[in-house]
Structures are given as structure tokens and as C-alpha cells.
Design an enzyme around this catalytic site. Structure first.
Site, PDB file in Angstrom:
ATOM      1  N   LYS A  13       0.819  -1.215   0.000  1.00 62.34           N
ATOM      2  CA  LYS A  13       0.000   0.000   0.000  1.00 62.34           C
ATOM      3  C   LYS A  13       0.851   1.263   0.000  1.00 62.34           C
ATOM      4  O   LYS A  13       0.492   2.257  -0.629  1.00 62.34           O
ATOM      5  CB  LYS A  13      -1.029  -0.007   1.131  1.00 62.34           C
ATOM      6  CG  LYS A  13      -0.451  -0.065   2.524  1.00 62.34           C
ATOM      7  CD  LYS A  13      -1.561  -0.215   3.541  1.00 62.34           C
ATOM      8  CE  LYS A  13      -1.010  -0.253   4.966  1.00 62.34           C
ATOM      9  NZ  LYS A  13       0.174  -1.128   5.167  1.00 62.34           N
ATOM     10  N   ARG A  88      -6.119   2.078  11.336  1.00 62.49           N
ATOM     11  CA  ARG A  88      -5.719   0.685  11.499  1.00 62.49           C
ATOM     12  C   ARG A  88      -6.566  -0.013  12.555  1.00 62.49           C
ATOM     13  O   ARG A  88      -6.353  -1.197  12.821  1.00 62.49           O
ATOM     14  CB  ARG A  88      -4.264   0.635  11.938  1.00 62.49           C
ATOM     15  CG  ARG A  88      -3.310   0.108  10.882  1.00 62.49           C
ATOM     16  CD  ARG A  88      -1.932   0.306  11.453  1.00 62.49           C
ATOM     17  NE  ARG A  88      -0.944  -0.525  10.876  1.00 62.49           N
ATOM     18  CZ  ARG A  88      -0.040  -0.101   9.997  1.00 62.49           C
ATOM     19  NH1 ARG A  88      -0.076   1.131   9.535  1.00 62.49           N
ATOM     20  NH2 ARG A  88       0.890  -0.905   9.562  1.00 62.49           N
ATOM     21  N   ARG A 123      12.297  -6.284   1.705  1.00 63.48           N
ATOM     22  CA  ARG A 123      11.930  -4.874   1.863  1.00 63.48           C
ATOM     23  C   ARG A 123      13.078  -4.042   2.437  1.00 63.48           C
ATOM     24  O   ARG A 123      13.805  -4.484   3.311  1.00 63.48           O
ATOM     25  CB  ARG A 123      10.744  -4.736   2.838  1.00 63.48           C
ATOM     26  CG  ARG A 123       9.464  -5.274   2.321  1.00 63.48           C
ATOM     27  CD  ARG A 123       8.327  -4.355   2.629  1.00 63.48           C
ATOM     28  NE  ARG A 123       8.138  -4.116   4.055  1.00 63.48           N
ATOM     29  CZ  ARG A 123       7.116  -3.442   4.536  1.00 63.48           C
ATOM     30  NH1 ARG A 123       6.197  -2.955   3.738  1.00 63.48           N
ATOM     31  NH2 ARG A 123       6.992  -3.261   5.825  1.00 63.48           N
ATOM     32  N   ARG A 156      14.171  -2.710   7.953  1.00 63.06           N
ATOM     33  CA  ARG A 156      13.541  -2.265   9.204  1.00 63.06           C
ATOM     34  C   ARG A 156      13.638  -3.358  10.263  1.00 63.06           C
ATOM     35  O   ARG A 156      13.531  -4.520   9.938  1.00 63.06           O
ATOM     36  CB  ARG A 156      12.062  -1.948   8.946  1.00 63.06           C
ATOM     37  CG  ARG A 156      11.845  -0.567   8.389  1.00 63.06           C
ATOM     38  CD  ARG A 156      10.464  -0.394   7.797  1.00 63.06           C
ATOM     39  NE  ARG A 156       9.380  -0.956   8.610  1.00 63.06           N
ATOM     40  CZ  ARG A 156       8.107  -0.868   8.253  1.00 63.06           C
ATOM     41  NH1 ARG A 156       7.755  -0.249   7.146  1.00 63.06           N
ATOM     42  NH2 ARG A 156       7.179  -1.393   9.016  1.00 63.06           N
ATOM     43  N   ARG A 167       2.826  -9.054  13.183  1.00 63.79           N
ATOM     44  CA  ARG A 167       2.144  -7.917  12.547  1.00 63.79           C
ATOM     45  C   ARG A 167       0.964  -8.388  11.687  1.00 63.79           C
ATOM     46  O   ARG A 167      -0.069  -7.730  11.621  1.00 63.79           O
ATOM     47  CB  ARG A 167       3.134  -7.109  11.715  1.00 63.79           C
ATOM     48  CG  ARG A 167       4.047  -6.252  12.588  1.00 63.79           C
ATOM     49  CD  ARG A 167       5.293  -5.816  11.870  1.00 63.79           C
ATOM     50  NE  ARG A 167       5.022  -4.926  10.756  1.00 63.79           N
ATOM     51  CZ  ARG A 167       5.840  -4.758   9.715  1.00 63.79           C
ATOM     52  NH1 ARG A 167       6.969  -5.427   9.654  1.00 63.79           N
ATOM     53  NH2 ARG A 167       5.528  -3.928   8.760  1.00 63.79           N
TER      54      ARG A 167
END
Ligand code: ADP
Ligand code: ZN
Length: 210
Positions: A13, A88, A123, A156, A167
Site C-alpha cells: 500500500k 488501522r 523490503r 527495518r 504484525r
């Protein structure tokens, strides 16, 4: 146009928000980027958020709602915005409604959990400007260096496999109920996330214009 991009962590997203905001000439507002910036600068919100973020938990609603409210009041958000990673929780969505913000569409980018866990290890994020990359799907031009600002591009801490699983669990428990919340208001459009970023962008733009 006020848009919300909804999706599991790693569904893309953020990447889509970066593409679409240029196309529509409105800012993409990422609460994750704002929180990482706050942590880096050691602000009050940053100090309150850090431990939750490192664990892969959601930051408490009141912290995020406060940040978001200030951000959408800025000048560049007057003609619309894309919210990337907010709301969220149902409480955050209700807070947005009580601020009087009208949402035109909620674009859900749907990617199965298996595909997400496979993607996450690749990522990377820029330490300087927060731009996101992927070693396979969206590599930097020079390895390890941000195309936009030249700072170092790193993994990260919350992209470790154990944290990613937690998550995803949080996403299904706390965030996925927003699909029903916005479907009930006639705002939800689902886009199937593709491997190729440009393919997903085509579908996303069609969903926004359609
Ligand atoms: P991703 O979409 O990949 O999970 P984000 O950059 O959107 O990553 O968010 C990173 C972290 O920041 C989240 O795991 C959470 O701890 C915190 N965060 C971001 N947005 C919110 C939000 N709206 N509510 C609560 N926590 C948030
Ligand atoms: Zn950068």
C-alpha cells in the site's frame, strides 16, 4: 479526493500510495513514516511509539490519532490526500469520522499472507527520507543507496520474520474489520495485489477512477 489505502503490512500500500499521489497530485500521508521520523527525532510521540513499533504492535490510538489530525490540517492536504496505514483500528476510523473528514474511497490491496511473508525479507527503507524499496521488485539504482536522497537504505527492525508474523496477526485482528466498516458505508474497493508494481498501480488507478 480523500482516499484510504488499506492492506496487510507488506501488501504494497505504501508503494502504491507513492505512485498514485503523484498521479493525482495529492500528498500520501503515511503514519508509519511519520512515526519512524518521530522516533528518529526523539519527539514525545516518538518516545511513546518506539517500543510498540519494535515489537510489531500497533501504537496506541491516541498517539496516532493526534499525529494524523495535525498532519491533515496542513495546507498541502486541503485538496485531498491518501492515508497510507491509517486508520488501522475501528476506533481510529471512528475518530476520523468525528473529525468530519469525508472519505471518498477505501482501496484495499489484497495479498495472501504466504506471499507477504515471502516478500518481506526483501523490503528496504531509506534512513533519510523514508522511501521504500524492495531488492527484487523495486531495487534502488545504486545498491543500498536511496534514489531520492542518497541516504543509506536499510532493513527495518520490524521486518524480521518473527515480527512480520505477529504484525500479520495484528492486521487480521485489529485492521481487517475495517473492511466491513467501510463496505457498510459503500466505500470499499478491493484490488488484488500483483507481483509487478506497475500492474497493481494500473488496477489501483482504475479502482479510484471507476
Ligand atoms: P507496514 O504497513 O509495513 O506495517 P507502516 O510503516 O505502515 O508499516 O507501520 C509501521 C509500524 O508503525 C506499525 O507496525 C505500527 O507499530 C505503527 N503504526 C503505523 N500506523 C499506525 C496506526 N495507524 N495505528 C497504530 N500504529 C501504527
Ligand atoms: Zn531517501
Amino acid at each position: 479526493m480523500n482516499l484510504i489505502f488499506l492492506g496487510a503490512p507488506g501488501a504494497g500500500k505504501g508503494t502504491q500510495a507513492e505512485v498514485v499521489c503523484k498521479e493525482l497530485n495529492i500528498p500520501a500521508i503515511s503514519t508509519g513514516n511519520m512515526l519512524r521520523e518521530a522516533v528518529k527525532n526523539g519527539t514525545k510521540a516518538g518516545l511513546a511509539a518506539k517500543e510498540f513499533m519494535d515489537r510489531g504492535d500497533l501504537v496506541p490510538d491516541e498517539v496516532v490519532i493526534g499525529i494524523l489530525k495535525d498532519r491533515i490540517a496542513e495546507d498541502d492536504a486541503k485538496n485531498g490526500f491518501i492515508l497510507d496505514g491509517f486508520p488501522r483500528t475501528v476506533a481510529q476510523a471512528e475518530a476520523l469520522e468525528s473529525m468530519g473528514v469525508n472519505i471518498d474511497k477505501v482501496i484495499e490491496i489484497n495479498v495472501p499472507d504466504e506471499a507477504i511473508t515471502a516478500r518481506m525479507s526483501g523490503r528496504r527503507v531509506c534512513e533519510g527520507c523514508g522511501n521504500s524499496y524492495h531488492i527484487e521488485y523495486k531495487p534502488t539504482k545504486v545498491e543500498g543507496i536511496c534514489d531520492a536522497c542518497g541516504a543509506k537504505v536499510v532493513q527495518r527492525i520490524d521486518d524480521k520474520p518473527e515480527t512480520v508474523i505477529s504484525r500479520l496477526k495484528t492486521y487480521h485482528e485489529k485492521t481487517a474489520p475495517l473492511k466491513d466498516f467501510y463496505a457498510a458505508r459503500g466505500k470499499l474497493v478491493t484490488v488484488e495485489g500483483q507481483d509487478k508494481i506497475e500492474e497493481t498501480s494500473k488496477l489501483t488507478l482504475a479502482a479510484i477512477k471507476g
